[in-house]
Design a protein around this motif. Structure first.
Motif, PDB file in Angstrom:
ATOM      1  N   TYR A 369       0.472   8.909   6.414  1.00 54.48           N
ATOM      2  CA  TYR A 369       0.263   9.753   5.223  1.00 54.48           C
ATOM      3  C   TYR A 369      -0.083   8.901   4.001  1.00 54.48           C
ATOM      4  CZ  TYR A 369       1.271  12.932   1.387  1.00 54.48           C
ATOM      5  OH  TYR A 369       1.191  13.678   0.251  1.00 54.48           O
ATOM      6  N   VAL A 370       0.621   7.789   3.845  1.00 56.08           N
ATOM      7  CA  VAL A 370       0.331   6.899   2.707  1.00 56.08           C
ATOM      8  C   VAL A 370      -1.084   6.353   2.800  1.00 56.08           C
ATOM      9  CG1 VAL A 370       0.953   4.698   1.629  1.00 56.08           C
ATOM     10  CG2 VAL A 370       2.743   6.308   2.276  1.00 56.08           C
ATOM     11  N   GLN A 371      -1.512   5.966   4.019  1.00 55.53           N
ATOM     12  CA  GLN A 371      -2.864   5.437   4.194  1.00 55.53           C
ATOM     13  C   GLN A 371      -3.916   6.492   3.867  1.00 55.53           C
ATOM     14  OE1 GLN A 371      -3.852   2.329   4.906  1.00 55.53           O
ATOM     15  NE2 GLN A 371      -5.973   2.990   4.755  1.00 55.53           N
ATOM     16  N   LEU A 372      -3.705   7.708   4.388  1.00 52.68           N
ATOM     17  CA  LEU A 372      -4.655   8.784   4.091  1.00 52.68           C
ATOM     18  C   LEU A 372      -4.687   9.102   2.604  1.00 52.68           C
ATOM     19  CD1 LEU A 372      -3.917  11.204   7.076  1.00 52.68           C
ATOM     20  CD2 LEU A 372      -5.960   9.808   6.749  1.00 52.68           C
ATOM     21  N   ASN A 373      -3.516   9.131   1.991  1.00 52.71           N
ATOM     22  CA  ASN A 373      -3.448   9.432   0.569  1.00 52.71           C
ATOM     23  C   ASN A 373      -4.094   8.337  -0.265  1.00 52.71           C
ATOM     24  OD1 ASN A 373      -2.639  11.374  -1.299  1.00 52.71           O
ATOM     25  ND2 ASN A 373      -0.808  10.237  -1.840  1.00 52.71           N
ATOM     26  N   ARG A 374      -3.924   7.068   0.170  1.00 52.63           N
ATOM     27  CA  ARG A 374      -4.537   5.958  -0.555  1.00 52.63           C
ATOM     28  C   ARG A 374      -6.062   6.026  -0.468  1.00 52.63           C
ATOM     29  NH1 ARG A 374      -1.536   2.086   1.125  1.00 52.63           N
ATOM     30  NH2 ARG A 374      -2.713   1.583   3.009  1.00 52.63           N
ATOM     31  N   ASP A 375      -6.585   6.308   0.733  1.00 51.27           N
ATOM     32  CA  ASP A 375      -8.036   6.449   0.875  1.00 51.27           C
ATOM     33  C   ASP A 375      -8.561   7.585   0.000  1.00 51.27           C
ATOM     34  OD1 ASP A 375      -7.904   4.397   2.651  1.00 51.27           O
ATOM     35  OD2 ASP A 375      -7.972   5.666   4.439  1.00 51.27           O
ATOM     36  N   TYR A 376      -7.826   8.684   0.008  1.00 49.47           N
ATOM     37  CA  TYR A 376      -8.251   9.831  -0.809  1.00 49.47           C
ATOM     38  C   TYR A 376      -8.239   9.481  -2.299  1.00 49.47           C
ATOM     39  CZ  TYR A 376      -7.923  14.299  -3.220  1.00 49.47           C
ATOM     40  OH  TYR A 376      -8.116  15.335  -4.089  1.00 49.47           O
ATOM     41  N   ASP A 377      -7.200   8.778  -2.749  1.00 47.42           N
ATOM     42  CA  ASP A 377      -7.118   8.404  -4.174  1.00 47.42           C
ATOM     43  C   ASP A 377      -8.252   7.466  -4.566  1.00 47.42           C
ATOM     44  OD1 ASP A 377      -4.879   9.936  -4.506  1.00 47.42           O
ATOM     45  OD2 ASP A 377      -3.460   8.296  -4.199  1.00 47.42           O
ATOM     46  N   VAL A 378      -8.588   6.525  -3.673  1.00 45.38           N
ATOM     47  CA  VAL A 378      -9.676   5.578  -3.971  1.00 45.38           C
ATOM     48  C   VAL A 378     -11.003   6.313  -4.118  1.00 45.38           C
ATOM     49  CG1 VAL A 378     -11.030   3.678  -3.033  1.00 45.38           C
ATOM     50  CG2 VAL A 378      -8.545   3.589  -2.945  1.00 45.38           C
ATOM     51  N   HIS A 379     -11.305   7.191  -3.152  1.00 51.85           N
ATOM     52  CA  HIS A 379     -12.569   7.936  -3.225  1.00 51.85           C
ATOM     53  C   HIS A 379     -12.592   8.877  -4.430  1.00 51.85           C
ATOM     54  CE1 HIS A 379     -13.866   6.236   0.474  1.00 51.85           C
ATOM     55  NE2 HIS A 379     -12.998   6.863   1.237  1.00 51.85           N
ATOM     56  N   LYS A 380     -11.449   9.482  -4.733  1.00 54.44           N
ATOM     57  CA  LYS A 380     -11.391  10.389  -5.878  1.00 54.44           C
ATOM     58  C   LYS A 380     -11.605   9.635  -7.184  1.00 54.44           C
ATOM     59  CE  LYS A 380      -8.407  13.791  -8.123  1.00 54.44           C
ATOM     60  NZ  LYS A 380      -7.062  14.443  -8.103  1.00 54.44           N
ATOM     61  N   LYS A 381     -10.979   8.455  -7.287  1.00 51.40           N
ATOM     62  CA  LYS A 381     -11.145   7.646  -8.498  1.00 51.40           C
ATOM     63  C   LYS A 381     -12.599   7.199  -8.663  1.00 51.40           C
ATOM     64  CE  LYS A 381      -9.398   3.478 -10.761  1.00 51.40           C
ATOM     65  NZ  LYS A 381      -8.490   2.292 -10.646  1.00 51.40           N
ATOM     66  N   ASN A 382     -13.214   6.749  -7.559  1.00 48.39           N
ATOM     67  CA  ASN A 382     -14.625   6.343  -7.634  1.00 48.39           C
ATOM     68  C   ASN A 382     -15.516   7.515  -8.019  1.00 48.39           C
ATOM     69  OD1 ASN A 382     -13.937   3.752  -6.910  1.00 48.39           O
ATOM     70  ND2 ASN A 382     -14.316   4.074  -4.735  1.00 48.39           N
ATOM     71  N   TYR A 383     -15.229   8.672  -7.463  1.00 50.29           N
ATOM     72  CA  TYR A 383     -16.038   9.856  -7.762  1.00 50.29           C
ATOM     73  C   TYR A 383     -15.912  10.230  -9.236  1.00 50.29           C
ATOM     74  CZ  TYR A 383     -17.676  14.693  -7.618  1.00 50.29           C
ATOM     75  OH  TYR A 383     -18.343  15.853  -7.866  1.00 50.29           O
ATOM     76  N   GLU A 384     -14.696  10.236  -9.755  1.00 50.88           N
ATOM     77  CA  GLU A 384     -14.502  10.596 -11.166  1.00 50.88           C
ATOM     78  C   GLU A 384     -15.181   9.583 -12.088  1.00 50.88           C
ATOM     79  OE1 GLU A 384     -10.318  10.825 -11.532  1.00 50.88           O
ATOM     80  OE2 GLU A 384     -10.151  12.853 -10.688  1.00 50.88           O
ATOM     81  N   GLN A 385     -15.099   8.297 -11.729  1.00 48.71           N
ATOM     82  CA  GLN A 385     -15.753   7.276 -12.557  1.00 48.71           C
ATOM     83  C   GLN A 385     -17.272   7.444 -12.546  1.00 48.71           C
ATOM     84  OE1 GLN A 385     -14.381   3.484 -11.144  1.00 48.71           O
ATOM     85  NE2 GLN A 385     -12.452   3.584 -12.275  1.00 48.71           N
TER      86      GLN A 385
END
Length: 519
Positions: A369-385
């Motif tokens: 779950y932590v790995q999936l959540n970390r991947d999601y946070d990274v992609h979300k942060k890149n998308y928002e930037q």
């Protein structure tokens, strides 16, 4: 040192001997130099001054919202790269310099000449630039500078728009790529949550925290159950006081005391389990028998106390009295509370047991779950930037299209000088005179080396290697002295004439320059 002086003196005397030849060469070279200087075509200079104002009011207003490039650095780089081959070819077309070009060679020569003649110079640190060009035709020079000014202004604006469009297109492509990755990460995270929904809590606690919480609730429920059982047993003892007062078994075996009876039964079951493993002399067996005996003694004592209390309180013996009915209603309430608490304890025990089993696989699930959540946070942060930068790029493009970030002001429009700025004949004429004198001196020296003359016996002996027997001196008479003086006067007159000729030329040029400036 004396030998060096003697050699220098000999060279000078030999050169002086050919002074007439040297003066002839000086006049010839001087005349050629003067003619060449006069035949150099006049060149006129056209120039223009441009001020680039980069202190726009939009810069502080748009700070943090739009990307603002270093305009000063861009303008400086543009000024250094302005005179390039594509721009020079554009200048030739705009100034109509290609009308008389007949071949590729002439075109290349014209491009080379313009590249060397066009000049752009920054004046200090005030973003003030001077564009200049020299040509034999003042009107043509002015057209060239006008074309260069237009290219200077248009190149800056065109490059800004092109850069903005390229940046926007690149960011859009990156957003599409990151958006696909973000959608994929969201899908994986959703599927994981659905698959492991029992691990999810609204408080966001992990499995260990949930187990600790359930264990605390179980402990609290057991404590409440024990309190309810004690209250219920107390009510039963009061109700059973009637029977106890009438006399029962002396040892209290016929009297029911649920709490002590339950503990005694538990110890007896424990004793049976131990006897299946150990002998009668085992310490655990002996200790269990001792505990059972103590509990039975405690029960007999409490039964004796109840009988004694029943004997002193006759009201309890009336089974149909109001007090007895109230005690029975309280007992029913206590029984219901005990049953409810037992159900709660059973549920908490089942829940704790299930959570304990789940804790064995919880670390792996939580890690996933932590790995999936970390991947999601990274992609979300890149998308928002990227989305934020796209908005910034659009604002930057709109800001560039206003043309207000850098304001080009034409301080001095292209103008050709009325008088030629080159060549500087006032400086070239003295140079021609110096060149003439140097040519004459070189001719005399060369003649003295081609036809050497010896002025003393030692030099003759050193050069030929022969023994000099003697020397014969020439005693000049009055006619020879007059001839030498006349030759000297002619040489001086020729030298003075050369200086006077060049001086007159310089005076004439100065007069003509003043007259042209006055006109």
């Amino acid at each position: 040192m004396d030998e060096i002086l003697r050699q220098i003196s000999a060279i000078l005397r030999a050169t002086w001997k050919h002074r007439r030849l040297g003066m002839l060469f000086a006049w010839i070279v001087g005349a050629i130099a003067a003619g060449a200087i006069l035949r150099i075509p006049d060149r006129y200079e056209a120039s223009a001054r441009i001020f680039v104002d980069t202190q726009s009011i939009l810069k502080p207003l748009m700070a943090g919202l739009a990307v603002q490039p270093n305009v000063d650095q861009q303008i400086m780089m543009l000024s250094r790269t302005l005179i390039s081959r594509p721009n020079v070819e554009k200048v030739i077309r705009m100034a109509d310099l290609d009308l008389n070009i007949k071949g590729k060679a002439e075109q290349e020569a014209l491009i080379e000449s313009l590249t060397q003649s066009l000049k752009i110079q920054g004046v200090g640190r005030d973003n003030l630039y001077t564009l200049s060009y020299r040509d034999t035709d003042p009107a043509r020079a002015q057209r060239v500078v006008q074309a260069l000014v237009s290219i200077f202004v248009e190149s800056s604006l065109g490059n800004k728009r092109q850069d903005s469009e390229s940046a926007r297109k690149f960011i859009d492509d990156q957003i599409k790529s990151v958006e696909a990755k973000l959608t994929e990460a969201e899908t994986r995270l959703k599927e994981f949550k659905v698959k492991n929904i029992e691990f999810q809590t609204t408080e966001g606690k992990d499995s260990l925290g949930r187990f600790a919480e359930t264990n605390n609730l179980l402990t609290q429920a057991k404590l409440e159950l024990r309190e309810a059982e004690q209250s219920r047993d107390a009510l039963k003892r009061q109700i059973l006081g009637d029977n106890m007062g009438r006399g029962g078994d002396s040892d209290g075996a016929g009297v029911s005391m649920p709490e002590l009876d339950g503990r005694i039964e538990t110890q007896k079951r424990n004793l049976d389990t131990l006897l299946q493993k150990y002998t009668e002399q085992h310490p655990d067996v002996l200790n269990t028998r001792r505990v059972i005996k103590e509990l039975e003694d405690q029960k007999r004592r409490e039964v004796a106390e109840l009988r004694k209390a029943a004997a002193t309180n006759p009201a309890l013996l009336a089974g149909s009295g109001a007090a007895s009915m109230e005690l029975k209603r309280s007992l029913a309430t206590s029984e219901a509370a005990v049953a409810s608490l037992r159900a709660r304890v059973s549920e908490y025990e089942s829940r704790a047991s299930r959570q304990k089993e789940m804790m064995k696989t919880a670390p792996q699930i939580e890690a996933e779950y932590v790995q999936l959540n970390r991947d999601y946070d990274v992609h979300k942060k890149n998308y928002e930037q990227l989305v934020s930068r796209r908005e910034s790029a659009e604002l930057s493009g709109d800001l560039d299209s206003t043309g207000s970030v850098a304001d080009f002001r034409l301080i001095d429009p292209p103008r050709a000088s009325s008088s030629p700025v080159a060549p500087n004949r006032m400086l070239l004429f003295p140079g021609g005179l110096v060149a003439a004198l140097a040519a004459g001196l070189f001719a005399a020296f060369t003649a003295s080396q081609i036809r050497p003359v010896f002025f003393d016996a030692k030099t003759l002996r050193d050069v030929t290697g022969l023994q000099v027997l003697g020397t014969v001196s020439l005693l000049p008479n009055e006619a020879r002295i007059k001839q030498e003086r006349a030759s000297l006067r002619r040489f001086i007159a020729a030298t003075a004439g050369l200086f006077v000729s060049y001086g007159a030329g310089i005076v004439a040029l100065s007069f003509l320059a003043k007259r042209a400036a006055g006109a």
